[in-house]
Design a protein around this motif. Structure first.
Motif, PDB file in Angstrom:
ATOM      1  N   HIS A 567       0.784  -1.178   0.033  1.00 24.08           N
ATOM      2  CA  HIS A 567      -0.009  -0.183  -0.199  1.00 24.08           C
ATOM      3  C   HIS A 567       1.038   1.537  -0.071  1.00 24.08           C
ATOM      4  CE1 HIS A 567       0.888  -0.385   4.178  1.00 24.08           C
ATOM      5  NE2 HIS A 567       0.625   0.830   4.463  1.00 24.08           N
ATOM      6  N   THR A 568       2.061   1.329   0.416  1.00 23.16           N
ATOM      7  CA  THR A 568       3.081   2.474   0.267  1.00 23.16           C
ATOM      8  C   THR A 568       3.676   2.774  -1.214  1.00 23.16           C
ATOM      9  OG1 THR A 568       4.971   1.215   0.784  1.00 23.16           O
ATOM     10  CG2 THR A 568       3.689   1.934   2.559  1.00 23.16           C
ATOM     11  N   LEU A 569       3.169   1.775  -2.230  1.00 17.43           N
ATOM     12  CA  LEU A 569       3.611   2.154  -3.307  1.00 17.43           C
ATOM     13  C   LEU A 569       2.807   2.291  -4.578  1.00 17.43           C
ATOM     14  CD1 LEU A 569       6.061  -0.974  -3.813  1.00 17.43           C
ATOM     15  CD2 LEU A 569       6.702   1.356  -3.079  1.00 17.43           C
ATOM     16  N   ILE A 570       3.039   3.068  -5.472  1.00 14.09           N
ATOM     17  CA  ILE A 570       1.889   3.514  -6.341  1.00 14.09           C
ATOM     18  C   ILE A 570       1.691   2.330  -7.463  1.00 14.09           C
ATOM     19  CG2 ILE A 570       1.280   5.150  -7.856  1.00 14.09           C
ATOM     20  CD1 ILE A 570       2.665   7.255  -6.342  1.00 14.09           C
ATOM     21  N   LEU A 571       0.620   2.125  -7.643  1.00 18.55           N
ATOM     22  CA  LEU A 571       0.079   1.003  -8.469  1.00 18.55           C
ATOM     23  C   LEU A 571      -0.403   1.458  -9.906  1.00 18.55           C
ATOM     24  CD1 LEU A 571       0.159  -2.246  -9.044  1.00 18.55           C
ATOM     25  CD2 LEU A 571      -2.382  -2.020  -8.332  1.00 18.55           C
ATOM     26  N   THR A 572       0.323   1.130 -10.893  1.00 23.29           N
ATOM     27  CA  THR A 572      -0.596   1.412 -12.115  1.00 23.29           C
ATOM     28  C   THR A 572      -0.744  -0.012 -12.689  1.00 23.29           C
ATOM     29  OG1 THR A 572       1.562   1.602 -13.199  1.00 23.29           O
ATOM     30  CG2 THR A 572       0.657   3.751 -12.767  1.00 23.29           C
TER      31      THR A 572
END
Length: 1193
Positions: A567-572
């Motif tokens: 959840h601390t990383l940005i997902l694309t």
């Protein structure tokens, strides 16, 4: 335990990652910080073989670093190049880069040669490669006369190109006159030498514009060879030609060119040789002729062709091997084959090699007294020769250094001192080229320093290797130690790997690897340390992959790709079709977890891939879509969807649950969305609430829940036709009780009495209570005091009254919810006040300034804030008219009130009556009411202009006099000083005569005018005056009586027969003229009367309208109506302005007539607009016939 780098170099096995191999290669290349003394290092230089463009200035690069900064010098063709003596040559400041300005003056050929740059400082000299400068050339084709070529169909043909030798060599291609490339095939192709080869010609090969082009990329020019003409004759054409030139006895007839086995056009013979340098591209070519067209095959006699480096070009006529090595030497065989046979050609390939590094010398940093070695190891074919230089001078003639010993490709240093610092050059050369490398020996004594930035954060995906950098420098070479944690917990050697460049490797990073790591560098001169931080992130996973789908054309398909990530990383999330971007088509829609393709067609079939990316990792999953033809179906029936069914609750947590269902039939209209509702069985049984909506492609939903609610869910489907019936309710799910999430809203503290504080709030609903036993903790304290909070817990109510409070004191109030589980979060503090009381003090120093007769300004001093005892709402002025200044009679008038909001201390009193006595007082107002009144203040308004007289009557008319009677103004607004009467006669044409002005004393109410004209209408203007000015006027009209003798004469004339006959004749004549004009008008012609009217334009004889020439009514120029007979003065000779029978429309411009401020009419009888009564006759209008007749009465 600590990890420590040992002095011995430690590289990993071949199975380690590529990054680790790179780290190993960097170990010996220790970077010296630029703030430390060091010999020069060449950082940038031009290529060895430097072909320049003669149309641009020549720039020869040479950049170097060092401490002190190095100076630069150049040699050209082995001798010193004095740039100061050549005005065209300049050297860049702080650099060795040369710029030769040939654009202004000079030729490029003049500066061709071999250049070498030297960078020098007090610690040594580094040299560049030998840079060979050559100017590019693009020469023209030599003039040649090309004869046309005539061939029989089936013959082979070679069209020569022979391009001019340029520098660099040109790129060859064949085109026609239209600059269209000539088509090539297995039969027709271009060779490596540029010639165009035909295995056999066909009639369609005939053309007159075979043109070879040479493109010189360096100068961006294209040269063209003369066109070649080729004519191909068929058998029939050839027989016709022979028959025309030979006798019958000589003619046997030509035969078609026979089919034949292959023969090679290039290369010639059965064998040839080819030599290529290591690392280049090996190109082997075989082109054959024959009929049918031969096919080419390639083999290597003593081995196999390298799979990943072998490519076929030019319809397999060219074999290419990239990055060729010595192992590619050997015999290569090309085989040409057709239906009539096969031939082969063997090419013996030898791979030579210019020198290449095995071990290139690296910079060496040593501490005084240390030992070291420089190694220069190269290979090539033939074996290169190794030679050493020191500071650019062959080492054999360089100054002697007792610490240095040369052993072939190695220099051994022992017990070095500062004077041993120098730059060494290693030259490895053979007949195919050379290598030159600079490596310095820098003798320094420096304590350790760590070059990696402090507190660097590293983020790594769990179960992957982590590399923590610790770049360092020191002389002697420091040892490196790593610690974990603030207390330096030991690192076990079986878990961690240390590299000699200081990098710490964690082969498999786990969650517990997160933390702070400390790198410590030590040598005999000191110690340095640095902290870095490591965070381990959860890997990205696709928990629901897209699935294989088979759909019919025209339908809709959905692929699901549900991703779980840290959840601390940005997902694309990106979707691909056949490994490329999705088509730019509105039929493709992507939401959070789905790809939907609507109206599927055959082109949509393929592989769809879901790619999930974060900054640290990526994963993907694919599915195949197959599109099939739709099966015949009966005529569809369109309706709202059937209700969903099979509702199921899974993943039941305290605050969430997953609801899944099966959609009902969509009844031939796609479901666009699902609506989910919930029922709170415990608190509001039977009442369904909206929970959420999801797209029609979803059949699951993650629902957020509240504590202590007994949930039941139902789902409805929606399509373009409407909403389905609700599904059956799901099973009930009771969530656990918890403390309240929120506190009551709309908290207020307001007193209802001077000695209390009423605290109110909007209570929580049962749904928001989160558990049983909902109560409220009510707390309060005075804002400006030091008292502690006073609290009380009350039941589930919405109000609490605090008694015995001081009057209007600010309080801080808060209300916190609680239940049997616990308290809600700390509530917000709200400021309130205890109850208000009436103000105690009246405003002081009340002052009145009279602005004019109807306006006054009032000022007052504000009351003390403490005396208000409440929220100041404003000040209120009470004022009333106490008496009339004209008659001094006191009479009661209703008091008027004006309120001024806020803290204003002045205000305006509008609408006062002139010449009046007023009294006022001021009171302060708060939320409770008004305070005491200030002492009354009296003031007088000055005189104003009076209103119009109340009435005006004209009585007793005679032949030469009229008597006027009037009533004084109802509002004199002061003391009347006099009356003004203005009057003027009006003739029969409504023209106004001279205006007469008469002053009448104020005590009069009757006045007789004498010496008037008989039978004349007069208009009167009458108004009163005070010292302030003239008031509004009242107007009236009256007529003096008619002389009886003249009236009798008029009657006698009117009754005479001759007069009656004359009038009849005139009427008949007018009737005849009207008929004639009407006839002439219908015929479109003019009639004499009309022509006369057009010519003279007499305003008194124009019965025609100006716009269309038709007859119209007589009227004045502005179409005003004449005076009516009913406008005469009535028998009682009394006319009041409010009940006059005269219509204002008759005298002015209808409803648009103008009036004074008092409503009096100011238009003239003629219709002209006026502001003052006209003096004299100003009217020039034509008289109205009706008025003319009235004048006889």
């Amino acid at each position: 335990m600590q990890l420590k780098i040992m002095p011995k170099k430690k590289c990993l096995s071949a199975g380690r990652a590529l990054l680790i191999l790179i780290l190993c290669q960097m170990l010996s290349a220790l970077e010296v910080p630029l703030d430390l003394v060091q010999p020069p290092t060449i950082t940038q230089q031009s290529p060895k073989d430097y072909i320049i463009d003669p149309r641009e200035n020549i720039v020869i690069q040479c950049e170097a670093k060092g401490k002190p900064p190095p100076s630069f010098s150049w040699t050209r063709n082995g001798t010193h190049f004095d740039i100061d003596k050549d005005p065209l040559v300049t050297m860049k400041t702080g650099s060795g880069t040369l710029t030769i300005n040939i654009m202004s003056d000079g030729k490029a050929e003049t500066y061709e040669g071999v250049y070498q740059c030297t960078a020098r400082n007090e610690r040594g000299a580094a040299i560049s490669n030998n840079i060979v400068i050559r100017s590019s050339r693009s020469p023209l084709w030599t003039k040649e006369k090309l004869e046309p070529m005539t061939l029989r169909s089936g013959q082979s043909l070679v069209l020569p190109c022979r391009p001019p030798m340029g520098l660099p060599p040109p790129i060859i291609f064949w085109m026609d006159n239209s600059f269209q490339r000539l088509p090539q095939s297995e039969r027709v192709s271009q060779g490596l030498n540029g010639d165009l080869y035909f295995s056999n010609v066909l009639p369609e090969d005939a053309r007159e514009d075979y043109i070879c082009y040479a493109r010189f990329n360096h100068t961006q020019t294209i040269q063209q060879k003369q066109p070649i003409s080729v004519k191909v004759t068929s058998v029939d054409e050839l027989n016709d030609t022979i028959a025309a030139n030979l006798s019958d006895t000589e003619f046997y007839g030509a035969k078609p060119h026979r089919e034949r086995p292959p023969t090679f056009l290039t290369p010639e013979g059965n064998a040839s040789r080819k030599e290529e340098l290591r690392g280049n591209v090996l190109s082997l070519e075989c082109i054959a002729e024959g009929l049918p067209t031969p096919i080419i095959y390639w083999i290597k006699e003593d081995g196999t062709l390298p799979i990943n480096r072998t490519f076929y070009r030019n319809f397999k006529k060219t074999l290419q091997i990239i990055q060729v090595t010595e192992a590619d030497s050997g015999n290569y065989q090309c085989i040409a084959k057709n239906t009539l046979g096969a031939i082969h050609h063997t090419i013996s390939v030898t791979v030579k090699a210019a020198p290449y590094w095995i071990i290139a010398p690296q910079n060496l940093v040593l501490s005084p007294g240390e030992d070291g070695t420089l190694i220069c190891r190269a290979n090539g074919n033939p074996k290169p020769r190794i030679s050493w230089l020191s500071n650019g001078v062959p080492i054999e003639i360089a100054p002697d250094d007792p610490s240095r010993k040369i052993d072939g490709d190695t220099i051994i240093f022992s017990n070095v001192q500062e004077r041993s610092s120098s730059v060494y050059q290693c030259n490895a050369s053979n007949e195919y080229g050379y290598l030159l490398a600079n490596a310095f020996v820098n003798v320094l004594a420096e304590p350790p320093r760590i070059l990696t930035s402090a507190n660097t954060l590293y983020q790594v995906i769990a179960d992957r290797p982590a590399f923590l950098d610790c770049a360092f420098f020191g002389s002697p070479l420091p040892s490196i130690e790593w610690f974990k944690g603030a207390k330096g917990s030991a690192l076990r050697e079986d878990i961690y790997i240390l590299h000699e460049n200081g990098t710490l490797e964690i082969p498999v990073a786990q969650k517990d690897s997160t933390g702070t790591y400390t790198c410590v560098a030590r040598n005999k001169l000191g110690m340095a340390k640095n902290e870095v931080h490591l965070e381990i992130k959860d890997p990205t996973r696709i928990i629901k992959q897209p699935e294989y789908a088979v759909v019919q054309r025209g339908s809709t398909v959905s692929f699901e790709c549900k991703v779980k990530h840290d959840h601390t990383l940005i997902l694309t999330v990106t979707w691909l079709k056949d490994h490329s971007e999705l088509p730019s088509d509105g039929r493709f829609t992507v939401d959070k977890d789905h790809l939907v393709v609507a109206d599927v067609n055959d082109d949509d079939g393929g592989t769809y891939t879901c790619v999930a990316n974060t900054t640290l990792d990526n994963v993907s999953a694919s599915a195949v879509l197959s599109v099939v033809a739709p099966t015949p179906t009966p005529a569809p029936i369109y309706d709202v969807p059937n209700p969903p069914f099979d509702l199921e609750l899974t993943d039941q947590l305290d605050r969430s649950v997953q609801l899944s269902w099966t959609p009902g039939d969509d009844n031939n209209s796609p479901i666009t969305k699902f609506i989910i509702e919930y029922e709170d069985v415990m608190h509001e049984a039977g009442l369904w609430h909206h929970q959420t909506e999801v797209p029609g492609t979803q059949t699951t939903a993650q629902l957020k829940l509240s504590p202590y609610v007994n949930y039941a869910f139902r789902v409805m489907a929606v399509n373009s036709l409407g909403r389905s019936l609700p599904s059956e309710a799901s099973e009930q799910y009771l969530t656990k009780a918890a403390e309240p999430d929120k506190n009551p809203t709309a908290v207020e503290g307001l007193g209802s009495e001077p000695d209390n504080l009423v605290i109110t709030w909007k209570p929580l609903s049962g749904f928001e209570s989160n558990g049983p036993g909902l109560q409220y903790k009510v707390s309060w304290r005075q804002k400006d005091g030091d008292d502690e909070w006073t609290s009380v817990v009350v039941a589930n109510v919405s109000k609490y009254i605090v008694s015995g409070t001081p009057t209007f004191v600010p309080y801080l109030v808060k209300v916190q919810a609680l239940n049997d589980v616990g308290f809600a979060p700390e509530p917000a503090v709200v400021m309130g006040h205890s109850g208000e009381d009436l103000p105690m003090v009246a405003p002081g120093n009340v002052r009145v300034s009279v602005v004019n007769s109807t306006l006054a300004e009032v000022h007052w001093d504000p009351v003390p804030l403490k005396s208000i005892r409440g929220h100041l709402q404003g000040y209120r002025i009470y004022y009333w008219k106490a008496q009339s200044s004209s008659n001094r009679n006191r009479r009661h008038i209703e008091k008027k009130i004006l309120t001024f909001q806020g803290s204003k201390t002045h205000g305006m009193l509008p609408g006062l009556e002139p010449f009046s006595h007023y009294t006022l007082n001021v009171r302060v107002v708060n939320g409770k009411g008004e305070g005491p009144a200030s002492p009354d203040r009296a003031f007088h308004t000055p005189e104003g202009v009076p209103s119009a007289p109340s009435s005006l009557k004209i009585v007793n008319p005679t032949l030469d006099s009229l008597t006027l009677e009037w009533d004084p103004p109802s509002h004199p607004n002061g003391i009347l000083t006099e009356y003004t009467l203005k009057y003027q006669p009006i003739n029969s044409t409504h023209e106004l005569g001279p205006l007469i002005d008469l002053k009448i004393p104020a005590n009069k109410t009757r006045w007789t005018l004498k010496n008037l004209n008989f039978s004349t209408r007069y208009k009167f203007y009458f108004y009163a005056q005070t010292a302030a000015g003239s008031g509004s006027q009242i107007t009236e009209e009256a007529v003096t009586t008619v002389d009886e003798a003249m009236a009798s004469r008029q009657v006698d004339i009117a009754t005479q027969g001759w007069f009656i006959g004359l009038m009849c004749a005139v009427a008949l004549l007018i009737l005849i003229l009207l008929i004639v004009c009407f006839i002439r008008r219908n015929k479109g012609g003019k009639y004499p009367v009309k022509e006369k009217e057009d010519a003279h334009a007499d305003p008194e004889i124009q019965p025609m309208k100006e716009d269309d020439g038709t007859f119209g009514e007589y009227s004045d120029a502005e179409d005003h109506k004449p005076l009516k007979k009913g406008s005469r003065t009535p028998s009682d000779r009394t006319v009041k302005k409010e009940d006059s029978d005269d219509s204002l429309v008759d005298y002015g411009e209808g409803v648009n007539g103008q009036f004074n401020e008092d409503g009096s009419f100011i238009g003239q009888y003629s219709g002209k607009k006026e502001k003052e009564p006209a003096e004299g006759n100003e009217s020039s209008e034509a008289p109205s016939p009706v008025n003319a007749m009235n004048s006889f009465v």
